[in-house]
Scaffold this motif. Structure first.
Motif, short mmCIF file in Angstrom:
data_model
loop_
_atom_site.label_atom_id
_atom_site.label_comp_id
_atom_site.label_asym_id
_atom_site.label_seq_id
_atom_site.Cartn_x
_atom_site.Cartn_y
_atom_site.Cartn_z
N PRO A 15 8.62 4.18 23.81
CA PRO A 15 8.46 4.34 22.36
C PRO A 15 7.28 3.54 21.85
O PRO A 15 6.91 2.52 22.40
N ALA A 16 6.70 4.04 20.79
CA ALA A 16 5.55 3.35 20.21
C ALA A 16 5.96 1.98 19.74
O ALA A 16 7.06 1.77 19.24
N SER A 17 5.08 1.03 19.92
CA SER A 17 5.37 -0.33 19.47
C SER A 17 5.29 -0.40 17.96
O SER A 17 4.79 0.50 17.29
N GLY A 18 5.76 -1.51 17.41
CA GLY A 18 5.75 -1.68 15.96
C GLY A 18 4.35 -1.61 15.39
O GLY A 18 4.15 -1.17 14.26
N GLU A 19 3.34 -2.03 16.21
CA GLU A 19 1.97 -2.00 15.71
C GLU A 19 1.47 -0.57 15.56
O GLU A 19 0.52 -0.32 14.83
N ASP A 20 2.07 0.39 16.32
CA ASP A 20 1.58 1.76 16.30
C ASP A 20 2.26 2.61 15.23
O ASP A 20 1.88 3.75 15.01
N ARG A 21 3.30 2.07 14.61
CA ARG A 21 4.01 2.81 13.58
C ARG A 21 3.63 2.27 12.21
O ARG A 21 3.43 1.08 12.03
N ALA A 22 3.56 3.19 11.22
CA ALA A 22 3.27 2.76 9.87
C ALA A 22 4.45 2.00 9.30
O ALA A 22 5.61 2.31 9.57
N ALA A 23 4.16 0.96 8.53
CA ALA A 23 5.22 0.19 7.89
C ALA A 23 5.93 1.05 6.85
O ALA A 23 5.37 2.04 6.37
N PRO A 24 7.16 0.69 6.49
CA PRO A 24 7.84 1.45 5.43
C PRO A 24 7.03 1.46 4.15
O PRO A 24 6.22 0.56 3.88
N ALA A 25 7.26 2.48 3.35
CA ALA A 25 6.47 2.66 2.12
C ALA A 25 6.56 1.44 1.22
O ALA A 25 5.56 1.00 0.65
N TRP A 26 7.77 0.89 1.06
CA TRP A 26 7.93 -0.25 0.15
C TRP A 26 7.13 -1.45 0.62
O TRP A 26 6.58 -2.20 -0.19
N ARG A 27 7.01 -1.61 1.96
CA ARG A 27 6.25 -2.74 2.48
C ARG A 27 4.76 -2.53 2.28
O ARG A 27 4.02 -3.48 1.97
N ARG A 28 4.30 -1.31 2.44
CA ARG A 28 2.88 -1.03 2.21
C ARG A 28 2.51 -1.26 0.74
O ARG A 28 1.47 -1.84 0.44
N ILE A 29 3.38 -0.81 -0.14
CA ILE A 29 3.12 -1.00 -1.57
C ILE A 29 3.16 -2.48 -1.93
O ILE A 29 2.33 -2.96 -2.70
N ALA A 30 4.13 -3.22 -1.36
CA ALA A 30 4.22 -4.65 -1.65
C ALA A 30 2.98 -5.38 -1.16
O ALA A 30 2.47 -6.29 -1.84
N ARG A 111 -11.30 5.87 -2.02
CA ARG A 111 -11.27 7.03 -1.14
C ARG A 111 -10.75 6.65 0.24
O ARG A 111 -9.98 7.40 0.86
N LEU A 112 -11.14 5.47 0.73
CA LEU A 112 -10.68 5.02 2.03
C LEU A 112 -9.17 4.75 2.03
O LEU A 112 -8.44 5.22 2.91
N LEU A 113 -8.70 4.01 1.03
CA LEU A 113 -7.27 3.66 0.98
C LEU A 113 -6.41 4.89 0.76
O LEU A 113 -5.26 4.95 1.22
N ALA A 114 -6.94 5.89 0.06
CA ALA A 114 -6.17 7.10 -0.21
C ALA A 114 -5.89 7.89 1.06
O ALA A 114 -4.95 8.69 1.10
N THR A 115 -6.70 7.67 2.12
CA THR A 115 -6.49 8.39 3.38
C THR A 115 -5.63 7.62 4.37
O THR A 115 -5.33 8.13 5.43
N THR A 116 -5.25 6.40 4.04
CA THR A 116 -4.39 5.60 4.90
C THR A 116 -2.93 5.94 4.63
O THR A 116 -2.61 6.67 3.68
N PRO A 117 -2.00 5.41 5.44
CA PRO A 117 -0.57 5.65 5.15
C PRO A 117 -0.14 5.19 3.77
O PRO A 117 0.88 5.65 3.26
N LEU A 118 -0.91 4.29 3.15
CA LEU A 118 -0.57 3.86 1.79
C LEU A 118 -0.59 5.04 0.84
O LEU A 118 0.31 5.20 0.01
N GLY A 119 -1.61 5.91 0.95
CA GLY A 119 -1.69 7.10 0.12
C GLY A 119 -2.09 6.79 -1.32
O GLY A 119 -2.12 5.64 -1.75
#
Length: 267
Positions: A15-30, A111-119
Motif C-alpha cells: 500500500p502507498a505510504s502516508g507520504e504518497d496519499r493526500a491528507a484529508p480535506a480538513w487537514r489541507r484546509i487547516a 493557479r498552482l494551488l488550484a491544481t493541487t489536492p487543496l483545490g
C-alpha cells in the motif's frame, strides 16, 4: 538470476505510504489557513493596517479631543470602540485579503494551488479561516486596549457581535475577491487602500451615519461599512442589532459573492 515459475502468484503491491496519499480535506484546509494567518501577521505592512492602525485610531479618539464627537450620553471609549472593531474587520477581510490575493494571482500562486489536492474550494476556505484567525487576534488586542481605557461593553450583545463579525467578514471578503480577481495587482493595491480611506472617513464605520453631512448620512447607512458600524454599535452599546443593518449586510454579501463567483479569474 531469479526466474518466475509458471503459475506463481505475485504478491500484491504494498500500500502507498502516508507520504504518497493526500491528507484529508480538513487537514489541507487547516494547513492553508495556518499559512494565510502567518503570512498576514508576519508582513509588516499588513500588520500595520490590521493591528497598529485600529489601535492608534482607538487611542487617538479616546485620549484626544481633536475630533468633536456627540457620544449621545455614552462614554467616549464605549462610543468609539465598536467602530474601531468594525474597522479592524474591514482592514483584514477587505484590504489585506484583496492585496494578498491579487499578488498571489499575478505570481501564479493561485493557479498552482488550484491544481493541487487543496483545490479551489479548499484554497478559498483556507483564506476565509485565515482571515477569521487574524480577526481573533485583532479583537483580543483591541478589546484589551479598550478595557484598559475603561471600556464597558453591553454583555448581552456579545453573542450578536460574533454573528455581525462573521457577516461583515463575508461581505468584505467577497468584495476583496471581486477586486483581486478582476483587476491587476497594482490596481488592487491602489483601489483597496483608497476605498478603505474613503469608507473610514465617510462610510459610517467609525461614526454613526447621523453625524455625517446630509448627502453622506443617507448613503452611509446603505454601505456595508455603515451597516457593519451600526450593527457593532447597536450590539455593544445597547445589546441589540438593528435589523436594517443586518439586511444591508446580507444584501451586500449576496451581491458581492455572486459577482466574485462570476468574474473572478484565477490567472
Amino acid at each position: 538470476m531469479t526466474t518466475t515459475q509458471p503459475g506463481t502468484v505475485h504478491p500484491a503491491e504494498p500500500p502507498a505510504s502516508g507520504e504518497d496519499r493526500a491528507a484529508p480535506a480538513w487537514r489541507r484546509i487547516a494547513a492553508q489557513a495556518s499559512f494565510e494567518t502567518r503570512a498576514i501577521l508576519r508582513n509588516g505592512e499588513q500588520l500595520l493596517v490590521t493591528i497598529v492602525l485600529p489601535v492608534l485610531v482607538l487611542v487617538g479618539l479616546v485620549r484626544t479631543s481633536f475630533l468633536d464627537l456627540d457620544t449621545q450620553g455614552w462614554s467616549r471609549v464605549d462610543f468609539v470602540t465598536p467602530g474601531v472593531l468594525a474597522l479592524a474587520v474591514m482592514s483584514t477581510a477587505f484590504t489585506s485579503q484583496a492585496i494578498a490575493t491579487a499578488f498571489d494571482r499575478r505570481n501564479g500562486v493561485l493557479r498552482l494551488l488550484a491544481t493541487t489536492p487543496l483545490g479551489r474550494g479548499g484554497l478559498l476556505a483556507g483564506k476565509v479561516l485565515g482571515v477569521l484567525a487574524v480577526e481573533v487576534v485583532q479583537v483580543v488586542v483591541i478589546a484589551g486596549v479598550a478595557l484598559a481605557l475603561g471600556w464597558r461593553p453591553a454583555l448581552a450583545g456579545l453573542p450578536a457581535v460574533v454573528g455581525v463579525t462573521l457577516l461583515g467578514t463575508a461581505a468584505f471578503t467577497a468584495l476583496a475577491l471581486l477586486l483581486a480577481g478582476t483587476l491587476r495587482a497594482e490596481g488592487v493595491l491602489a483601489v483597496a487602500n483608497l476605498l478603505l480611506v474613503l469608507l473610514l472617513v465617510g462610510g459610517g464605520v467609525l461614526l454613526p451615519a447621523g453625524e455625517l453631512a446630509a448627502p453622506l448620512a443617507h448613503l452611509a447607512v446603505l454601505l456595508p461599512s455603515g451597516a457593519l458600524g451600526e450593527a457593532m454599535r447597536g450590539a455593544l452599546l445597547e445589546g441589540t442589532v438593528p435589523a436594517f443593518s443586518v439586511v444591508v449586510l446580507l444584501g451586500w454579501t449576496a451581491a458581492l459573492g455572486w459577482g466574485a463567483s462570476k468574474l473572478f479569474r484565477w490567472h
